[in-house]
Write an enzyme that holds these catalytic residues in place. Structure first.
Site, PDB file in Angstrom:
ATOM      1  N   GLY A  41     -16.531   2.382   3.101  1.00 10.90           N
ATOM      2  CA  GLY A  41     -15.420   3.317   2.931  1.00 10.90           C
ATOM      3  C   GLY A  41     -14.448   2.904   1.844  1.00 10.90           C
ATOM      4  O   GLY A  41     -13.277   3.281   1.875  1.00 10.90           O
ATOM      5  N   GLN A  42     -14.928   2.147   0.862  1.00  9.47           N
ATOM      6  CA  GLN A  42     -14.047   1.716  -0.236  1.00  9.47           C
ATOM      7  C   GLN A  42     -13.679   2.914  -1.096  1.00  9.47           C
ATOM      8  O   GLN A  42     -14.554   3.597  -1.637  1.00  9.47           O
ATOM      9  CB  GLN A  42     -14.765   0.658  -1.082  1.00  9.47           C
ATOM     10  CG  GLN A  42     -13.903   0.097  -2.199  1.00  9.47           C
ATOM     11  CD  GLN A  42     -14.616  -1.000  -3.007  1.00  9.47           C
ATOM     12  OE1 GLN A  42     -15.787  -1.281  -2.773  1.00  9.47           O
ATOM     13  NE2 GLN A  42     -13.911  -1.585  -3.944  1.00  9.47           N
TER      14      GLN A  42
ATOM     15  N   ASN B 287     -12.844  -3.420   2.301  1.00 14.11           N
ATOM     16  CA  ASN B 287     -13.891  -2.401   2.332  1.00 14.11           C
ATOM     17  C   ASN B 287     -14.759  -2.553   1.092  1.00 14.11           C
ATOM     18  O   ASN B 287     -14.270  -2.837   0.003  1.00 14.11           O
ATOM     19  CB  ASN B 287     -13.257  -1.003   2.359  1.00 14.11           C
ATOM     20  CG  ASN B 287     -12.427  -0.791   3.616  1.00 14.11           C
ATOM     21  OD1 ASN B 287     -12.856  -1.161   4.706  1.00 14.11           O
ATOM     22  ND2 ASN B 287     -11.258  -0.205   3.471  1.00 14.11           N
TER      23      ASN B 287
ATOM     24  N   HIS C  83      -6.895  -5.886   2.057  1.00 14.30           N
ATOM     25  CA  HIS C  83      -5.747  -5.322   2.778  1.00 14.30           C
ATOM     26  C   HIS C  83      -5.208  -6.406   3.711  1.00 14.30           C
ATOM     27  O   HIS C  83      -5.986  -7.092   4.387  1.00 14.30           O
ATOM     28  CB  HIS C  83      -6.180  -4.154   3.672  1.00 14.30           C
ATOM     29  CG  HIS C  83      -6.784  -2.991   2.955  1.00 14.30           C
ATOM     30  ND1 HIS C  83      -6.110  -1.803   2.779  1.00 14.30           N
ATOM     31  CD2 HIS C  83      -8.012  -2.821   2.407  1.00 14.30           C
ATOM     32  CE1 HIS C  83      -6.917  -0.943   2.144  1.00 14.30           C
ATOM     33  NE2 HIS C  83      -8.067  -1.539   1.907  1.00 14.30           N
TER      34      HIS C  83
ATOM     35  N   ASP D  30       0.850  -1.182   0.000  1.00 14.31           N
ATOM     36  CA  ASP D  30       0.000   0.000   0.000  1.00 14.31           C
ATOM     37  C   ASP D  30       0.894   1.244   0.000  1.00 14.31           C
ATOM     38  O   ASP D  30       1.878   1.319   0.736  1.00 14.31           O
ATOM     39  CB  ASP D  30      -0.905  -0.010   1.252  1.00 14.31           C
ATOM     40  CG  ASP D  30      -2.058   0.962   1.118  1.00 14.31           C
ATOM     41  OD1 ASP D  30      -3.220   0.510   1.026  1.00 14.31           O
ATOM     42  OD2 ASP D  30      -1.807   2.195   1.102  1.00 14.31           O
TER      43      ASP D  30
ATOM     44  N   HIS E 215     -10.260  -5.624  -3.552  1.00 13.49           N
ATOM     45  CA  HIS E 215      -8.945  -5.848  -2.948  1.00 13.49           C
ATOM     46  C   HIS E 215      -9.095  -6.240  -1.494  1.00 13.49           C
ATOM     47  O   HIS E 215     -10.072  -5.890  -0.839  1.00 13.49           O
ATOM     48  CB  HIS E 215      -8.055  -4.608  -3.062  1.00 13.49           C
ATOM     49  CG  HIS E 215      -8.662  -3.349  -2.519  1.00 13.49           C
ATOM     50  ND1 HIS E 215      -9.610  -2.620  -3.215  1.00 13.49           N
ATOM     51  CD2 HIS E 215      -8.478  -2.692  -1.345  1.00 13.49           C
ATOM     52  CE1 HIS E 215      -9.957  -1.560  -2.507  1.00 13.49           C
ATOM     53  NE2 HIS E 215      -9.306  -1.583  -1.353  1.00 13.49           N
TER      54      HIS E 215
HETATM   55  P1  5GP Z   1      -9.877   1.156   0.126  1.00  9.63           P
HETATM   56  O1  5GP Z   1     -10.199   2.364   0.954  1.00  9.63           O
HETATM   57  O2  5GP Z   1     -10.438   1.261  -1.258  1.00  9.63           O
HETATM   58  O3  5GP Z   1     -10.235  -0.132   0.808  1.00  9.63           O
HETATM   59  O4  5GP Z   1      -8.300   1.101   0.029  1.00  9.63           O
HETATM   60  C1  5GP Z   1      -7.559   1.655  -1.014  1.00  9.63           C
HETATM   61  C2  5GP Z   1      -6.109   1.615  -0.611  1.00  9.63           C
HETATM   62  O5  5GP Z   1      -5.329   1.938  -1.733  1.00  9.63           O
HETATM   63  C3  5GP Z   1      -5.732   2.617   0.494  1.00  9.63           C
HETATM   64  O6  5GP Z   1      -5.195   1.929   1.623  1.00  9.63           O
HETATM   65  C4  5GP Z   1      -4.694   3.511  -0.171  1.00  9.63           C
HETATM   66  O7  5GP Z   1      -3.657   3.875   0.713  1.00  9.63           O
HETATM   67  C5  5GP Z   1      -4.200   2.652  -1.316  1.00  9.63           C
HETATM   68  N1  5GP Z   1      -3.723   3.406  -2.475  1.00  9.63           N
HETATM   69  C6  5GP Z   1      -4.284   4.513  -2.998  1.00  9.63           C
HETATM   70  N2  5GP Z   1      -3.596   4.917  -4.074  1.00  9.63           N
HETATM   71  C7  5GP Z   1      -2.572   4.043  -4.222  1.00  9.63           C
HETATM   72  C8  5GP Z   1      -1.509   3.932  -5.170  1.00  9.63           C
HETATM   73  O8  5GP Z   1      -1.372   4.717  -6.104  1.00  9.63           O
HETATM   74  N3  5GP Z   1      -0.651   2.887  -5.022  1.00  9.63           N
HETATM   75  C9  5GP Z   1      -0.779   1.977  -4.002  1.00  9.63           C
HETATM   76  N4  5GP Z   1       0.131   1.000  -3.931  1.00  9.63           N
HETATM   77  N5  5GP Z   1      -1.764   2.060  -3.086  1.00  9.63           N
HETATM   78  C10 5GP Z   1      -2.652   3.081  -3.204  1.00  9.63           C
END
Ligand code: 5GP
Length: 120
Positions: free
Chosen positions: A98-99, A92, A107, A34, A105
């Site tokens: 909060g996605q 998420n 985490h 991340d 994906h």
């Molecule tokens: P979500 O909130 O959709 O579950 O998580 C998205 C995740 O993607 C977040 O933890 C954020 O830090 C990560 N993220 C956002 N932009 C980038 C990026 O450009 N590269 C990488 N490796 N992670 C990212």
């Protein structure tokens, strides 16, 4: 269910339009760090297919993709030495979840004792 948006950041990573620090790659899945880690170890695992969230993935991905994905998750947990110490998986989904990135994906967070699961 919302339509898949191919301009999302993970789709760009899959197309190699933006870089990522890859941990593991299989025929159907990609794992990378991340960019804004919330724990000392914070990896993301994504399917290569275009699925918006877990529901979309489970409903529309093939058994091969689903099996490949969960083996990739376990591979990363093992690779990052999180089997013994433990870790937390988070996925998420949608607005209430909060996605931020609309490509399914998981985490994988670890490397320290994580706090409570949710803070109200
Ligand atoms: P979500 O909130 O959709 O579950 O998580 C998205 C995740 O993607 C977040 O933890 C954020 O830090 C990560 N993220 C956002 N932009 C980038 C990026 O450009 N590269 C990488 N490796 N992670 C990212």
């Amino acid at each position: 269910m919302q339509a898949y948006d191919s301009t999302n950041i993970f789709a760009k990573i899959l197309r190699k339009e933006i870089p990522a620090t890859v941990i593991h790659e299989t025929a159907c899945s990609l794992a990378f760090h991340d960019a804004f880690p919330k724990a000392p170890l914070h990896a993301l695992v994504i399917p290569k297919g275009a699925y918006t969230d877990l529901h979309d993935f489970c409903k529309n991905a093939s058994d091969t993709e689903i099996t490949d994905f969960w083996h990739a998750v376990d591979h990363v947990i093992t690779d990052l030495n999180l089997v013994e110490s433990g870790c937390r998986l988070i996925s998420n989904s949608g607005a209430n979840g909060g996605q931020e990135v609309p490509h399914f994906h998981v985490h994988i967070c670890g490397g320290t004792k994580l706090g409570p699961m949710l803070v109200k």
